[in-house]
Design a protein around this motif. Structure first.
Motif, mmCIF file in Angstrom:
data_model
loop_
_atom_site.group_PDB
_atom_site.id
_atom_site.type_symbol
_atom_site.label_atom_id
_atom_site.label_comp_id
_atom_site.label_asym_id
_atom_site.label_seq_id
_atom_site.Cartn_x
_atom_site.Cartn_y
_atom_site.Cartn_z
ATOM 1 N N ARG A 138 83.606 96.578 20.996
ATOM 2 C CA ARG A 138 82.259 96.449 20.458
ATOM 3 C C ARG A 138 81.669 97.831 20.193
ATOM 4 O O ARG A 138 82.186 98.836 20.647
ATOM 5 N N GLU A 169 82.714 90.151 21.221
ATOM 6 C CA GLU A 169 82.858 90.728 19.890
ATOM 7 C C GLU A 169 81.501 90.974 19.261
ATOM 8 O O GLU A 169 80.502 90.381 19.666
ATOM 9 N N ASP A 170 81.453 91.864 18.289
ATOM 10 C CA ASP A 170 80.250 92.088 17.499
ATOM 11 C C ASP A 170 80.678 92.505 16.095
ATOM 12 O O ASP A 170 81.858 92.387 15.728
ATOM 13 N N ASP A 171 79.760 93.022 15.305
ATOM 14 C CA ASP A 171 80.089 93.395 13.928
ATOM 15 C C ASP A 171 81.129 94.516 13.880
ATOM 16 O O ASP A 171 81.982 94.541 12.982
ATOM 17 N N THR A 173 83.544 94.999 16.044
ATOM 18 C CA THR A 173 84.836 94.357 16.319
ATOM 19 C C THR A 173 85.401 93.751 15.041
ATOM 20 O O THR A 173 86.578 93.939 14.710
ATOM 21 N N ARG A 174 84.563 93.034 14.336
ATOM 22 C CA ARG A 174 85.015 92.369 13.111
ATOM 23 C C ARG A 174 85.390 93.388 12.027
ATOM 24 O O ARG A 174 86.299 93.148 11.231
ATOM 25 N N HIS A 175 84.694 94.523 12.010
ATOM 26 C CA HIS A 175 85.057 95.604 11.088
ATOM 27 C C HIS A 175 86.472 96.096 11.383
ATOM 28 O O HIS A 175 87.285 96.295 10.459
ATOM 29 N N GLN A 177 88.845 94.400 12.956
ATOM 30 C CA GLN A 177 89.785 93.306 12.685
ATOM 31 C C GLN A 177 90.118 93.201 11.199
ATOM 32 O O GLN A 177 91.220 92.783 10.832
ATOM 33 N N ALA A 178 89.161 93.601 10.361
ATOM 34 C CA ALA A 178 89.366 93.507 8.915
ATOM 35 C C ALA A 178 90.013 94.757 8.329
ATOM 36 O O ALA A 178 90.284 94.812 7.123
ATOM 37 N N TYR A 183 95.109 92.896 15.973
ATOM 38 C CA TYR A 183 94.113 92.781 17.056
ATOM 39 C C TYR A 183 94.514 91.659 17.998
ATOM 40 O O TYR A 183 94.758 90.536 17.577
#
Length: 480
Positions: A138, A169-171, A173-175, A177-178, A183
């Motif tokens: 995060r 998770e937060d934004d 984390t998603r950044h 992952q993308a 991951y």
């Protein structure tokens, strides 16, 4: 549930609601009434550690976590307590590098019965598989320094894996992952399963981004040796004390080549030209420095109150006394009202002119509040890391002081990489003098503030391409 368990749960609830004084009274009563069995007293010490942390009492927290580690009968939680103890030691002035090192070496003894995985076979991958291990991925202060390593390694040579112990998770984390990395969330697995998951991915190099932070959970995985080459850095700031850790990421500023640094690390030192690369968030980029209204100088310290030692307060008092029209804003990273009250009292006891001192709670709007500060005064012996870099990026000069070991020189590394060594002090007198010199030249200070971001963006501190290239070269050297 027996009576003592109910009492401890009630104390946990008080701490969760920020009722620190009430929690302390209840803890004193429980400890005194003899209701807690001797074999369970570690739970009381653990709560004392949390309570002292909430009161920004580093010495009390260190003693409580040490007591918890010594009295706990469960090895896993014993390790957690000892990691919390080691973390708290870094807030305390007067501890020598040798003392810190010896305390960290004790940690290895908590793995006397740990069975490592079988030795790693020799892998033959086309690309180096590098894994990064953290409690979570995060947004955090550490993330501002490791983001480029997870997202910008040369994909022709490196295959990146991220291992999170928790499912949070937060934004950010998603950044990640993308971004193209692999991951894996290890939540719900036991320590052996976590280590085996990493081993199954045939990781060549595994980097621990947390160390003794978060109770040292990542170290419990690293201790089983899931990868042939293991290193630590960025999220931890001292030796881990763990025999299974091979390297520690650093630079010449934090650990001079001609000094004694190697004597204080269990690991081999893996020096980069610069130990950190700062990546501002989108919110930071939107904050543009503007000239501040008002005639008097406003000093600031936006840091965890645990870092504010008595020697720091003594310097602040001298600075304010020499500039009668100046003021000081001290802002915490938490929103604990009782903690703020305690800090106000400590500053008053240190002789600061409290009519010119404002003590604030932590705030989600803290980036905007940098606009209110002319000069940041760093803490010591535990200085700022991301806090220093953030202030500089937002146009606020930072006066900092280096120490005699790695963790005491975090700001030294950051300031040197930024090309701002002239704001680094080598003693308290120099610290005070630098702050006064910056403050009296108001026209020069304004120009410095308005040009600081551009200067930082041109510096090594934000040269992500060079930093990543140097990191890649260092990792290759570990595999030779």
């Amino acid at each position: 549930m027996v009576d003592w368990q109910a009492k401890l749960e009630a104390i946990c609830s008080l701490l969760a609601r920020g009722k620190t004084a009430a929690a302390r009274q209840a803890l004193d009563e429980v400890r005194g009434d003899g209701s807690v069995p001797a074999e369970e007293m570690w739970r009381v010490h653990e709560l004392y550690g949390a309570m002292f942390h909430d009161l920004a009492d580093a010495e009390g927290a260190a003693a409580a976590y040490s007591n918890a580690a010594q009295s706990d009968r469960f090895l896993r939680s014993q390790r957690e307590h000892f990691s919390n103890y080691l973390f708290a030691l870094h807030y305390l002035p007067g501890i020598s590098p040798e003392e810190l090192y010896q305390q960290h070496l004790v940690y290895q003894g908590l793995y006397r019965d740990t069975e490592k995985l079988p030795p790693c076979p020799e892998y033959s991958h086309n690309r180096i598989r590098i894994g990064f291990l953290s409690r979570d991925f995060r947004e955090s202060s550490s993330a501002r320094f490791y983001e480029c390593l997870l997202t910008r390694l040369d994909v022709r040579s490196f295959e990146v894996y991220a291992y999170a112990l928790a499912s949070d998770e937060d934004d950010f984390t998603r950044h990640l992952q993308a971004s193209g990395l692999t991951y894996r969330c290890l939540a719900g697995q036991n320590l052996e399963q976590m280590a085996k998951t990493i081993r199954w991915d045939e990781i060549d190099v595994l980097m621990d981004l947390s160390g003794h932070a978060d109770g040292g959970m990542t170290l419990m995985v690293m201790a089983q040796r899931p990868a042939a080459v293991q290193l630590c850095g960025i999220g931890w700031f001292d030796t881990t004390g763990l025999a299974a850790m091979d390297y520690f990421l650093t630079d010449d500023a934090m650990d001079p080549v001609d000094g004694q640094a190697e004597n204080y690390f269990q690991e081999k030192l893996l020096r980069l030209p610069h130990g950190f690369c700062f990546e501002p968030t989108a919110a930071m980029k939107r904050q543009l420095r503007k000239p501040r209204a008002g005639s008097g100088i406003t000093f600031g310290c936006f840091q965890n109150f645990m870092k504010i030692s008595r020697p720091v307060m003594d310097c602040w008092r001298e600075i304010l006394n020499n500039l009668p029209d100046s003021r000081l804003v001290v802002q915490d990273t938490t929103r604990l009202f009782e903690r703020r009250s305690v800090m106000q009292k400590r500053l008053e006891n240190a002789g600061l002119p409290m009519e010119r001192v404002e003590v604030r709670l932590g705030s989600d709007d803290y980036l905007t509040q940098y606009q209110q500060i002319d000069i940041m005064l760093d803490t010591f012996p535990y200085p700022g890391g991301a806090a220093t870099a953030t202030a500089l990026y937002l146009g606020v000069p930072v006066v900092a002081m280096g120490g005699d070991h790695h963790s005491a020189r975090l700001s030294t590394s950051i300031m040197r990489a930024a090309g701002l060594s002239e704001w680094l002090a080598d003693c308290t007198d120099s610290y005070i003098k630098l702050a006064l010199q910056l403050a009296v030249d108001k026209e020069g200070l304004l120009g410095t503030q308005l040009g600081l971001r551009e200067e930082l963006e041109r510096s090594a501190l934000m040269d992500d391409a060079a930093y990543v290239r140097d990191f890649e070269q260092a990792i290759r050297s570990c595999l030779l």
